[in-house]
Design a protein around this motif. Structure first.
Motif, PDB file in Angstrom:
ATOM      1  N   SER A  78      21.222 -28.692  12.036  1.00  0.00           N
ATOM      2  CA  SER A  78      22.649 -28.587  12.311  1.00  0.00           C
ATOM      3  C   SER A  78      23.072 -29.710  13.259  1.00  0.00           C
ATOM      4  N   PHE A  79      24.366 -30.051  13.200  1.00  0.00           N
ATOM      5  CA  PHE A  79      24.894 -31.195  13.940  1.00  0.00           C
ATOM      6  C   PHE A  79      24.659 -31.061  15.453  1.00  0.00           C
ATOM      7  N   GLY A  80      24.101 -32.102  16.034  1.00  0.00           N
ATOM      8  CA  GLY A  80      23.947 -32.158  17.488  1.00  0.00           C
ATOM      9  C   GLY A  80      22.741 -31.414  18.033  1.00  0.00           C
ATOM     10  N   SER A  81      21.947 -30.814  17.151  1.00  0.00           N
ATOM     11  CA  SER A  81      20.793 -30.055  17.651  1.00  0.00           C
ATOM     12  C   SER A  81      19.625 -30.984  17.972  1.00  0.00           C
ATOM     13  N   THR A  82      18.734 -30.505  18.811  1.00  0.00           N
ATOM     14  CA  THR A  82      17.512 -31.242  19.144  1.00  0.00           C
ATOM     15  C   THR A  82      16.366 -30.544  18.439  1.00  0.00           C
ATOM     16  N   PHE A  83      15.856 -31.178  17.385  1.00  0.00           N
ATOM     17  CA  PHE A  83      14.812 -30.600  16.529  1.00  0.00           C
ATOM     18  C   PHE A  83      13.644 -31.586  16.517  1.00  0.00           C
ATOM     19  N   VAL A  84      12.570 -31.231  17.197  1.00  0.00           N
ATOM     20  CA  VAL A  84      11.395 -32.111  17.287  1.00  0.00           C
ATOM     21  C   VAL A  84      10.124 -31.264  17.131  1.00  0.00           C
ATOM     22  N   THR A  85       9.006 -31.943  16.874  1.00  0.00           N
ATOM     23  CA  THR A  85       7.740 -31.212  16.788  1.00  0.00           C
ATOM     24  C   THR A  85       6.980 -31.341  18.108  1.00  0.00           C
ATOM     25  N   VAL A  86       6.160 -30.329  18.373  1.00  0.00           N
ATOM     26  CA  VAL A  86       5.424 -30.251  19.643  1.00  0.00           C
ATOM     27  C   VAL A  86       3.974 -29.869  19.368  1.00  0.00           C
TER      28      VAL A  86
ATOM     29  N   THR B 233      27.127 -23.251  23.576  1.00  0.00           N
ATOM     30  CA  THR B 233      26.595 -21.966  23.126  1.00  0.00           C
ATOM     31  C   THR B 233      26.861 -21.855  21.625  1.00  0.00           C
ATOM     32  N   GLY B 234      26.291 -20.819  21.010  1.00  0.00           N
ATOM     33  CA  GLY B 234      26.495 -20.619  19.572  1.00  0.00           C
ATOM     34  C   GLY B 234      25.233 -20.887  18.776  1.00  0.00           C
ATOM     35  N   GLY B 235      25.410 -20.993  17.464  1.00  0.00           N
ATOM     36  CA  GLY B 235      24.256 -21.119  16.569  1.00  0.00           C
ATOM     37  C   GLY B 235      23.767 -22.546  16.425  1.00  0.00           C
ATOM     38  N   VAL B 236      22.468 -22.680  16.273  1.00  0.00           N
ATOM     39  CA  VAL B 236      21.828 -23.958  15.994  1.00  0.00           C
ATOM     40  C   VAL B 236      20.751 -23.656  14.961  1.00  0.00           C
ATOM     41  N   TRP B 237      20.555 -24.560  13.976  1.00  0.00           N
ATOM     42  CA  TRP B 237      19.638 -24.188  12.895  1.00  0.00           C
ATOM     43  C   TRP B 237      18.998 -25.394  12.226  1.00  0.00           C
ATOM     44  N   ILE B 238      17.916 -25.098  11.512  1.00  0.00           N
ATOM     45  CA  ILE B 238      17.307 -26.065  10.591  1.00  0.00           C
ATOM     46  C   ILE B 238      17.242 -25.379   9.225  1.00  0.00           C
ATOM     47  N   TYR B 239      17.163 -26.198   8.149  1.00  0.00           N
ATOM     48  CA  TYR B 239      17.170 -25.590   6.815  1.00  0.00           C
ATOM     49  C   TYR B 239      16.517 -26.463   5.755  1.00  0.00           C
ATOM     50  N   GLN B 240      16.168 -25.807   4.647  1.00  0.00           N
ATOM     51  CA  GLN B 240      15.699 -26.471   3.430  1.00  0.00           C
ATOM     52  C   GLN B 240      16.382 -25.797   2.249  1.00  0.00           C
TER      53      GLN B 240
ATOM     54  N   ALA C 134      18.858 -20.178  15.621  1.00  0.00           N
ATOM     55  CA  ALA C 134      18.729 -19.680  16.989  1.00  0.00           C
ATOM     56  C   ALA C 134      20.123 -19.566  17.583  1.00  0.00           C
ATOM     57  N   ALA C 135      20.397 -18.431  18.230  1.00  0.00           N
ATOM     58  CA  ALA C 135      21.713 -18.214  18.835  1.00  0.00           C
ATOM     59  C   ALA C 135      21.614 -18.454  20.342  1.00  0.00           C
ATOM     60  N   ILE C 136      22.374 -19.463  20.833  1.00  0.00           N
ATOM     61  CA  ILE C 136      22.365 -19.797  22.261  1.00  0.00           C
ATOM     62  C   ILE C 136      23.449 -18.980  22.960  1.00  0.00           C
ATOM     63  N   ARG C 137      23.052 -18.196  23.952  1.00  0.00           N
ATOM     64  CA  ARG C 137      24.051 -17.382  24.653  1.00  0.00           C
ATOM     65  C   ARG C 137      24.460 -18.023  25.976  1.00  0.00           C
ATOM     66  N   THR C 138      23.567 -18.822  26.585  1.00  0.00           N
ATOM     67  CA  THR C 138      23.880 -19.536  27.827  1.00  0.00           C
ATOM     68  C   THR C 138      23.610 -21.020  27.613  1.00  0.00           C
ATOM     69  N   ALA C 139      24.595 -21.855  27.878  1.00  0.00           N
ATOM     70  CA  ALA C 139      24.445 -23.290  27.617  1.00  0.00           C
ATOM     71  C   ALA C 139      23.314 -23.901  28.442  1.00  0.00           C
ATOM     72  N   ASP C 140      22.703 -24.952  27.872  1.00  0.00           N
ATOM     73  CA  ASP C 140      21.639 -25.725  28.527  1.00  0.00           C
ATOM     74  C   ASP C 140      20.422 -24.869  28.875  1.00  0.00           C
TER      75      ASP C 140
END
Ligand SMILES: [Ca+2]
Length: 211
Positions: free
Chosen positions: A66-74, A93-100, A174-180
């Protein structure tokens, strides 16, 4: 020879033996038995993962975000293999996601599974979701909301895919309820399996099937 090579050879040998048994059954006129056996073998064969890079061993390849998300491998925490994925988004806050997006058969059973590590209260929950394209049927999801310092499984089971669908979007949200949020959420071993047998495998045998 290491264990993996031994297992591969053993699998090859078993497949060869299955083919011989199948051929013998057909030659003996036991076509219904052969068909039943073939259906059972195909069902087992169809349980392979329909998602690419579900274990994130190839980085983020195959996945969109999703736009603006930080999606990396660890490399830690990891559920299996050497890598897992992490997901978060800063300043909001709000939803952030990855998809196929995957091709699906209408009227087949699909099961989506994954391992989730959520140990950060700034996230309210993490969900696995199946969204059917071109269909009014509802999306399917299962979520995890508790915090733990270990991976936990999520399973989404569909009784049947809709009759009017040919594609599905597989999402981890993932639903973010508190920013940062101080820590991201992590995923590993995401898999989509189906009951559907491979297309074009039956007619050769079924044409002699007694009605
Ligand atoms: Ca992995």
């Amino acid at each position: 020879m290491n264990g993996r090579e031994r297992a591969r050879q053993s699998n090859g040998g078993q497949a060869h033996q299955r083919c011989r048994i199948l051929a013998l059954l057909i030659l003996s006129g036991l076509v219904p038995v052969a068909v039943a056996l073939l259906l059972a073998l195909n069902t087992a064969h169809a349980q392979s993962n329909l998602l690419g890079n579900g274990g994130f061993e190839e980085g983020t390849a195959g996945w969109s975000q999703s736009f603006g998300s930080t999606f990396v491998t660890v490399t830690t925490p990891v559920s299996s293999g050497n890598w897992a994925a992490s997901l978060t988004k800063s300043g909001t806050t709000g939803g952030v996601w990855i998809y196929q997006d995957v091709d699906v058969f209408a009227g087949a059973t699909y099961t989506l599974t994954g391992w989730v590590y959520k140990n950060e209260s700034a996230f309210s929950r993490v969900c696995l979701r199946i969204e059917w394209h071109d269909s009014d049927w509802p999306d399917l999801a299962d979520c995890l909301s508790e915090d733990n310092d270990f991976y936990r499984p999520i399973t989404v089971v569909s009784a049947l895919s809709p009759p009017d669908t040919s594609k599905a979007r597989i999402k981890i949200i993932a639903a973010i309820r508190t920013a940062d949020a101080p820590s991201p959420v992590y995923f590993d071993e995401v898999g989509l399996t189906s009951s559907m047998q491979p297309v074009g495998y039956f007619p050769l045998l079924l044409k002699n099937y007694p009605s």
